[in-house]
Design a protein around this motif. Structure first.
Motif, PDB file in Angstrom:
ATOM      1  N   ILE A  51      -3.040  50.724  49.657  1.00 37.64           N
ATOM      2  CA  ILE A  51      -4.376  51.317  49.642  1.00 37.64           C
ATOM      3  C   ILE A  51      -5.366  50.218  50.006  1.00 37.64           C
ATOM      4  CG2 ILE A  51      -4.730  50.897  47.153  1.00 37.64           C
ATOM      5  CD1 ILE A  51      -6.319  53.604  47.147  1.00 37.64           C
ATOM      6  N   GLY A  52      -6.387  50.572  50.763  1.00 39.45           N
ATOM      7  CA  GLY A  52      -7.429  49.612  51.109  1.00 39.45           C
ATOM      8  C   GLY A  52      -8.274  49.276  49.894  1.00 39.45           C
ATOM      9  N   ALA A  53      -8.840  48.081  49.875  1.00 38.74           N
ATOM     10  CA  ALA A  53      -9.614  47.643  48.715  1.00 38.74           C
ATOM     11  C   ALA A  53     -10.827  48.542  48.478  1.00 38.74           C
ATOM     12  CB  ALA A  53     -10.039  46.192  48.895  1.00 38.74           C
ATOM     13  N   ARG A  54     -11.584  48.809  49.522  1.00 41.39           N
ATOM     14  CA  ARG A  54     -12.755  49.675  49.351  1.00 41.39           C
ATOM     15  C   ARG A  54     -12.324  51.098  48.984  1.00 41.39           C
ATOM     16  NH1 ARG A  54     -17.933  48.728  50.611  1.00 41.39           N
ATOM     17  NH2 ARG A  54     -17.408  46.882  51.837  1.00 41.39           N
ATOM     18  N   SER A  55     -11.219  51.552  49.545  1.00 37.59           N
ATOM     19  CA  SER A  55     -10.704  52.879  49.209  1.00 37.59           C
ATOM     20  C   SER A  55     -10.315  52.952  47.736  1.00 37.59           C
ATOM     21  CB  SER A  55      -9.501  53.217  50.085  1.00 37.59           C
ATOM     22  OG  SER A  55      -9.868  53.302  51.445  1.00 37.59           O
ATOM     23  N   LEU A  56      -9.747  51.869  47.208  1.00 37.13           N
ATOM     24  CA  LEU A  56      -9.377  51.841  45.795  1.00 37.13           C
ATOM     25  C   LEU A  56     -10.610  51.996  44.912  1.00 37.13           C
ATOM     26  CD1 LEU A  56      -7.381  51.436  43.472  1.00 37.13           C
ATOM     27  CD2 LEU A  56      -7.654  48.968  43.771  1.00 37.13           C
ATOM     28  N   ALA A  57     -11.691  51.303  45.242  1.00 29.65           N
ATOM     29  CA  ALA A  57     -12.921  51.428  44.456  1.00 29.65           C
ATOM     30  C   ALA A  57     -13.429  52.868  44.468  1.00 29.65           C
ATOM     31  CB  ALA A  57     -13.985  50.479  44.992  1.00 29.65           C
ATOM     32  N   GLN A  58     -13.357  53.507  45.624  1.00 20.27           N
ATOM     33  CA  GLN A  58     -13.816  54.892  45.728  1.00 20.27           C
ATOM     34  C   GLN A  58     -12.932  55.830  44.909  1.00 20.27           C
ATOM     35  OE1 GLN A  58     -13.724  55.341  49.969  1.00 20.27           O
ATOM     36  NE2 GLN A  58     -15.721  54.354  50.281  1.00 20.27           N
ATOM     37  N   VAL A  59     -11.631  55.603  44.942  1.00 26.34           N
ATOM     38  CA  VAL A  59     -10.700  56.438  44.180  1.00 26.34           C
ATOM     39  C   VAL A  59     -10.947  56.277  42.681  1.00 26.34           C
ATOM     40  CG1 VAL A  59      -8.278  56.695  43.527  1.00 26.34           C
ATOM     41  CG2 VAL A  59      -8.905  56.592  45.929  1.00 26.34           C
ATOM     42  N   LEU A  60     -11.097  55.042  42.237  1.00 25.27           N
ATOM     43  CA  LEU A  60     -11.342  54.822  40.811  1.00 25.27           C
ATOM     44  C   LEU A  60     -12.638  55.499  40.372  1.00 25.27           C
ATOM     45  CD1 LEU A  60     -10.275  51.085  40.401  1.00 25.27           C
ATOM     46  CD2 LEU A  60      -9.037  53.114  39.644  1.00 25.27           C
ATOM     47  N   GLY A  61     -13.668  55.408  41.197  1.00 28.64           N
ATOM     48  CA  GLY A  61     -14.917  56.072  40.863  1.00 28.64           C
ATOM     49  C   GLY A  61     -14.752  57.572  40.730  1.00 28.64           C
ATOM     50  N   ALA A  62     -13.983  58.166  41.638  1.00 26.84           N
ATOM     51  CA  ALA A  62     -13.756  59.613  41.580  1.00 26.84           C
ATOM     52  C   ALA A  62     -12.949  60.001  40.346  1.00 26.84           C
ATOM     53  CB  ALA A  62     -13.043  60.077  42.852  1.00 26.84           C
ATOM     54  N   LEU A  63     -11.919  59.233  40.039  1.00 24.14           N
ATOM     55  CA  LEU A  63     -11.067  59.568  38.895  1.00 24.14           C
ATOM     56  C   LEU A  63     -11.798  59.388  37.573  1.00 24.14           C
ATOM     57  CD1 LEU A  63      -7.662  57.995  40.006  1.00 24.14           C
ATOM     58  CD2 LEU A  63      -8.379  60.387  40.152  1.00 24.14           C
ATOM     59  N   LEU A  64     -12.654  58.380  37.494  1.00 25.97           N
ATOM     60  CA  LEU A  64     -13.401  58.145  36.252  1.00 25.97           C
ATOM     61  C   LEU A  64     -14.377  59.283  35.950  1.00 25.97           C
ATOM     62  CD1 LEU A  64     -14.050  54.336  36.660  1.00 25.97           C
ATOM     63  CD2 LEU A  64     -12.871  55.407  34.723  1.00 25.97           C
ATOM     64  N   GLN A  65     -14.698  60.076  36.947  1.00 21.79           N
ATOM     65  CA  GLN A  65     -15.621  61.192  36.729  1.00 21.79           C
ATOM     66  C   GLN A  65     -14.904  62.534  36.574  1.00 21.79           C
ATOM     67  OE1 GLN A  65     -19.555  60.700  38.978  1.00 21.79           O
ATOM     68  NE2 GLN A  65     -18.251  59.245  40.057  1.00 21.79           N
ATOM     69  N   ARG A  66     -13.575  62.504  36.634  1.00 17.17           N
ATOM     70  CA  ARG A  66     -12.811  63.727  36.398  1.00 17.17           C
ATOM     71  C   ARG A  66     -12.686  63.962  34.894  1.00 17.17           C
ATOM     72  NH1 ARG A  66     -11.124  67.302  40.413  1.00 17.17           N
ATOM     73  NH2 ARG A  66      -9.602  67.912  38.845  1.00 17.17           N
ATOM     74  N   PRO A  67     -12.952  65.166  34.416  1.00 18.77           N
ATOM     75  CA  PRO A  67     -12.851  65.420  32.972  1.00 18.77           C
ATOM     76  C   PRO A  67     -11.422  65.423  32.444  1.00 18.77           C
ATOM     77  CG  PRO A  67     -13.354  67.442  34.156  1.00 18.77           C
ATOM     78  CD  PRO A  67     -13.436  66.341  35.165  1.00 18.77           C
ATOM     79  N   ALA A  68     -10.453  65.661  33.322  1.00 20.10           N
ATOM     80  CA  ALA A  68      -9.057  65.703  32.880  1.00 20.10           C
ATOM     81  C   ALA A  68      -8.161  65.126  33.973  1.00 20.10           C
ATOM     82  CB  ALA A  68      -8.630  67.140  32.571  1.00 20.10           C
ATOM     83  N   LEU A  69      -7.202  64.313  33.541  1.00 21.52           N
ATOM     84  CA  LEU A  69      -6.252  63.697  34.457  1.00 21.52           C
ATOM     85  C   LEU A  69      -4.851  63.838  33.895  1.00 21.52           C
ATOM     86  CD1 LEU A  69      -8.157  60.346  35.242  1.00 21.52           C
ATOM     87  CD2 LEU A  69      -7.852  62.283  36.798  1.00 21.52           C
ATOM     88  N   PRO A  70      -3.830  63.770  34.755  1.00 25.15           N
ATOM     89  CA  PRO A  70      -2.451  63.824  34.266  1.00 25.15           C
ATOM     90  C   PRO A  70      -2.090  62.533  33.531  1.00 25.15           C
ATOM     91  CG  PRO A  70      -2.488  63.431  36.613  1.00 25.15           C
ATOM     92  CD  PRO A  70      -3.906  63.700  36.224  1.00 25.15           C
ATOM     93  N   PRO A  71      -0.978  62.531  32.787  1.00 28.16           N
ATOM     94  CA  PRO A  71      -0.594  61.323  32.039  1.00 28.16           C
ATOM     95  C   PRO A  71      -0.304  60.116  32.922  1.00 28.16           C
ATOM     96  CG  PRO A  71       0.607  63.250  31.242  1.00 28.16           C
ATOM     97  CD  PRO A  71      -0.089  63.665  32.494  1.00 28.16           C
ATOM     98  N   ALA A  72       0.155  60.343  34.145  1.00 28.86           N
ATOM     99  CA  ALA A  72       0.433  59.249  35.077  1.00 28.86           C
ATOM    100  C   ALA A  72       0.024  59.696  36.474  1.00 28.86           C
ATOM    101  CB  ALA A  72       1.906  58.866  35.062  1.00 28.86           C
ATOM    102  N   LEU A  73      -0.414  58.733  37.274  1.00 28.73           N
ATOM    103  CA  LEU A  73      -0.916  59.073  38.592  1.00 28.73           C
ATOM    104  C   LEU A  73      -0.649  57.920  39.550  1.00 28.73           C
ATOM    105  CD1 LEU A  73      -2.520  61.432  39.877  1.00 28.73           C
ATOM    106  CD2 LEU A  73      -4.616  60.175  39.345  1.00 28.73           C
TER     107      LEU A  73
END
Length: 290
Positions: free
Chosen positions: A193-215
């Motif tokens: 994964i690209g570094a900037r893409s990783l930052a964007q993904v983390l930002g999106a996941l941190l705003q999800r109200p629910a996530l699976p146990p592993a991703l």
């Protein structure tokens, strides 16, 4: 509109520094460091100075009011087994902090938990870590999940693939660098994964109200290490791959893609190298000030 607060444990590491350079929209980051020099020159960056393992009361205070705790803290690969156990202790500390704050918890794990697993590796694949680092991350995942179930805390372990620039290939390149080459002429292939893409993904996941146990966290597909170095214009030599070398580690990211507002594009060596080239000078400059 108020931003969701996120406590970032281990904010002086590579991913933590990345989030400071590429701050996710809609989130207010509380950055944790153990030493004051980490926050030098950044008085308004929201730093919290404490050791999560030595000062649980400070950890609880820092988490108060946070919507999520992102645990990036932990020893780097290659340290002794004793230090590797800190991954487990830090994961559990993050879950306890999440319980006190009513916050969900995201833990930085690694594709290393899969070891030499073959084929497209989905999150429910058996874990066979082949290193002390991978074993510690797998145990962290299991212990944090059990504690989260006990305390009623949603926990998601992020199995991050190779991040271009933070890896041992592009990021670890030095003059005289060599890559393993297999009998078919190929060099190892990995999920990236690209570094900037990783930052964007983390930002999106941190705003999800629910996530699976592993991703799994990577872009679709795999990239050959030789192609990555060639795209970055970095010379390398080839050496015969030892019998223990793993030709390919490919992560199934369909679960991740379904959670993102905009799905990730397939990994491409030129794109990965370009993302790193755009961020490397800033990351190196910031590191030199510490």
């Amino acid at each position: 509109m108020a931003k969701d607060a996120v406590l970032v444990l281990g904010a002086t590491g590579r991913i933590g520094r990345l989030l400071q350079l590429c701050p996710p929209e809609g989130l207010a980051l509380r950055l944790q460091a153990r030493r004051a020099q980490a926050a030098a020159g950044k008085p308004d960056a929201g730093w919290r100075l404490f050791d999560p393992l030595e000062d649980p009361a400070a950890l609880a205070r820092a988490a108060t009011g946070a919507a999520a705790v992102l645990c990036l803290a932990g020893p780097v690969p290659g340290r002794g087994a004793g230090e590797m156990a800190d991954h487990i202790r830090l994961g559990e500390a993050a879950v306890r902090a999440g319980a006190g704050a009513g916050a969900r918890v995201l833990l930085a794990s690694s594709a290393a938990v899969y070891g030499a697993g073959s084929g497209l590796l989905a999150e429910d694949a058996p874990l066979h870590p082949a290193s002390a680092y991978g074993a510690a991350k797998a145990e962290m995942e299991a212990r944090a999940a059990a504690l989260g179930a006990e305390l009623g805390v949603p926990v998601c372990s992020l199995r991050i693939g190779n991040t271009a620039g933070f890896d041992a290939i592009l990021g670890g390149w030095r003059p005289g660098f060599s890559l393993d080459r297999f009998a078919d002429g190929a060099t190892p292939r990995r999920s990236y994964i690209g570094a900037r893409s990783l930052a964007q993904v983390l930002g999106a996941l941190l705003q999800r109200p629910a996530l699976p146990p592993a991703l799994n966290v990577a872009q679709p597909g795999t990239v050959e290490m030789a192609a990555l170095l060639q795209a970055a214009g970095l010379p390398f030599a080839a050496r015969p791959a030892p019998g223990t070398a793993i030709p390919e580690v490919a992560l199934d990211v369909s679960r991740l893609q379904a959670l993102l507002p905009v799905p990730l594009a397939p990994a491409d060596a030129a794109q990965l190298a370009a993302e790193w080239a755009g961020l490397e000078p800033q990351l190196r400059q910031e590191q030199s000030r510490r």
